[in-house]
Design an enzyme around this catalytic site. Structure first.
Site, PDB file in Angstrom:
ATOM      1  N   HIS A 163      15.426  -5.825  -2.508  1.00  0.00           N
ATOM      2  CA  HIS A 163      16.652  -5.242  -3.087  1.00  0.00           C
ATOM      3  C   HIS A 163      17.909  -6.051  -2.748  1.00  0.00           C
ATOM      4  CE1 HIS A 163      14.666  -1.698  -4.576  1.00  0.00           C
ATOM      5  NE2 HIS A 163      14.266  -1.308  -3.386  1.00  0.00           N
ATOM      6  N   ASP A 199       6.148  -3.472  -5.671  1.00  0.00           N
ATOM      7  CA  ASP A 199       6.758  -2.322  -4.984  1.00  0.00           C
ATOM      8  C   ASP A 199       7.083  -1.230  -6.015  1.00  0.00           C
ATOM      9  OD1 ASP A 199       8.465  -1.812  -2.180  1.00  0.00           O
ATOM     10  OD2 ASP A 199       9.403  -0.889  -3.933  1.00  0.00           O
ATOM     11  N   HIS A 201       9.740   0.300  -6.361  1.00  0.00           N
ATOM     12  CA  HIS A 201      11.129   0.178  -6.813  1.00  0.00           C
ATOM     13  C   HIS A 201      11.393  -1.199  -7.413  1.00  0.00           C
ATOM     14  CE1 HIS A 201      11.051   3.163  -3.472  1.00  0.00           C
ATOM     15  NE2 HIS A 201      11.780   3.853  -4.327  1.00  0.00           N
ATOM     16  N   ASP A 288       4.589   1.483  -1.686  1.00  0.00           N
ATOM     17  CA  ASP A 288       5.140   2.812  -1.940  1.00  0.00           C
ATOM     18  C   ASP A 288       4.714   3.337  -3.313  1.00  0.00           C
ATOM     19  OD1 ASP A 288       6.719   0.800  -2.958  1.00  0.00           O
ATOM     20  OD2 ASP A 288       8.570   1.482  -2.007  1.00  0.00           O
TER      21      ASP A 288
HETATM   22 ZN    ZN Z   1      10.146   0.381  -2.610  1.00  0.00          ZN
END
Ligand code: ZN
Ligand code: ZN
Lengths: 348, 348
Positions: A163, A199, A201, A288
């Site tokens: 991120h 991931d 996200h 995740d």
């Molecule tokens: Zn994540």
């Protein structure tokens, strides 16, 4: 598989994060990595080493120098403001949105904290820089290993990185380890590098960093940003810009997607990577996507990660793995090592 | 002086704000306005009325429709997410910085809260929209009064407005009352309008809203944004853009400035306004320049505000006052009414 484990990871140990408007205990905790190490003790996959120091020039090829300087000195500044701050982690509370300036770096600490961040869920702690810098060293060492001929290498590190952007932290990430690995592979002679982000996200930082570059393909499979973090990037219509037009692929999926649905996107991602014909691959490995994850909403089972690893090996590319998210802490070890074992078994 | 007092102001009553990395009780409290009303009881300056409703079209001339819709429905959405949220105010915890998108409005509530804000010091509460909308009605009514021939009118309201931009809240502000007044004066026939912001903090929202317009001059005297909130705007080199080039004047001053130093900038501001030859003036009246203010660092004394008011009257312009900051709560009444009394005495 060469494994570079971050010897300083536990120095980053946040106390509280803002999560959906409330201060709650951090999800991104040292035990996450310890569970992976413990599982690697049970199922050894290669030598586990500490990395050599990372070159500042490599970090500065990914992140703005003023941002790195901020990360490096932020904790001391925070405590110098008020010795009582030593008992608190630093969380941003003001930030520049549309129409504000980023060209002037304020003197005020809180203002710089907000300038360089995009959420209040990523506490900056006493050991954040030490952990993040050593994590980037793991990523660089893994890339060097692959450049030197290894089939695969793992940067076993936290905090995660995908991120983090050119000059901002957020999403528990400070230094973008996957981007450091990709840049190091390029610097080591790979003509084209692909980054595959699995991931839950969207890998917004990695996408942004390479968005206008044709030498690095970024592909991300993730929860639809309309409902899932990081919300403001990760849509299917983001395909790159300038020289990088066509070199970004986003595969957003609805919350609730199971392995069958995820696998379709995954196959499309692998097909796009094959078409790009890279010399090397970086996998931003978050688990995740696991059905038991407390903050995510895909439904992959632990056994599915063996399949994921095998399919990644099927791409036939020298591969660097970087550890990203995964917040079902006790299941982290099994899920991550399943990916790696699946890869090793298929790559043999 | 016509005075429009916000009958709904107390509906906005935040519990906690993030301030320098910690959750603390709100500085922007209903008692601020009550102290002004009490002082106006002791020193009456005109009839105090409730305003008629404000036209949505006027609000939409200042703010993005999707932003207004968000403010209007946000509290109900927040409580619908979890009934326990009724006991908490909503504070943003993720936001779009450089490289993120603002064109797609996420479905996720926390994501929209962050999309439309620039700090975590501005809690959104059950009564925020009611208070903010009625406050804008005060600003519109004050402008109408001046358009109709009154020498001066006051929008006696909170929450304040000058930090709110086209589509974001922050700095305790949601709807930009000074901008609503300026737009209403334009709509009422004023060819040119000047906005003079004397709050301690830069009027970033007002500046941004009119930055490319030649019909509204924005002038702000404030703490240097290198060290003072809102940090990311308010520098002297921001002079307007496009059609508005030359129509913004920032007069940042160092923390610690006393009235003699402030007065020099104030005279420069009045000279610039005179040169613009507006038909009407809006004064964004914050009194956090006061030496006793807990979050600001100028050193004006209560008596100085009589001089400030007199000098504003000296501009000889039909004038709308909007109430902005001031956090030395018990001194609010005296300081605000001193400005108004100084104005009225000199304008007679
Ligand atoms: Zn994540
Ligand atoms: Zn103020």
């Amino acid at each position: 598989m060469q494994i570079y484990a971050n010897p300083r990871h536990a120095a980053h140990d946040g106390r509280q994060e803002m999560f959906r408007g409330k201060l709650v205990p951090c999800h991104e905790v040292p035990a996450r990595l310890e569970h992976v190490l413990a599982e690697l003790g049970r199922r050894p996959l290669g030598e586990i080493q500490a990395p050599p120091p990372v070159a500042r020039a490599l970090l500065e090829a990914v992140h703005a120098p003023r941002y790195l300087r901020f990360l490096e000195t932020a904790w001391d500044e925070w405590v110098a403001l008020d010795p009582a701050n030593a008992a608190l982690d630093a969380l941003p509370s003001v930030w520049p949105v549309r129409g504000f300036r980023a060209d002037v770096e304020p003197d005020n600490f809180a203002a710089r904290l907000g300038l360089y961040s995009f959420d209040a869920g990523t506490p900056l702690t006493a050991g954040t820089w030490a952990a993040a810098e050593a994590g980037a060293a793991c990523a660089a060492a893994a890339a060097t290993s692959v450049t030197g001929g290894a089939r695969a290498a793992l940067a076993l590190t936290r905090p995660p990185g995908h991120h983090a952007g050119h000059d901002f932290f957020g999403g528990y990430c400070f230094v973008n380890n996957a981007a450091v690995a990709a840049q190091a592979l390029r610097d080591g002679g790979a003509r084209r590098v692909a980054v595959l982000d699995v991931d839950y996200h969207h890998g917004n930082g990695t996408q942004s960093l390479f968005y206008e570059r044709a030498d690095v393909l970024t592909v991300s499979i993730h929860g639809d940003p309309r409902t899932e973090y990081p919300f403001y990037l990760g849509h299917a219509d983001e395909t790159g810009a300038g020289h990088g037009l066509g070199c970004n692929l986003n595969l957003p999926l609805p919350a609730g997607t199971d392995f069958a649905g995820w696998r379709q996107a995954f196959d499309a991602a692998l097909a796009r990577i094959a078409a790009f014909a890279p010399d090397a691959l970086v996998v931003a490995l978050g688990v995740d996507t696991y059905e038991g994850d407390p903050i995510s909403r895909f439904r992959l089972a632990s056994a599915d990660y063996l399949t994921v690893g095998a399919a990644i090996a099927g791409a036939g590319l020298p591969t660097v793995f970087t550890l990203e998210g995964g917040y079902a802490v006790a299941a982290m070890g099994v899920n991550v090592v399943n990916v790696l074992e699946g890869f090793e078994t298929a790559a043999r």
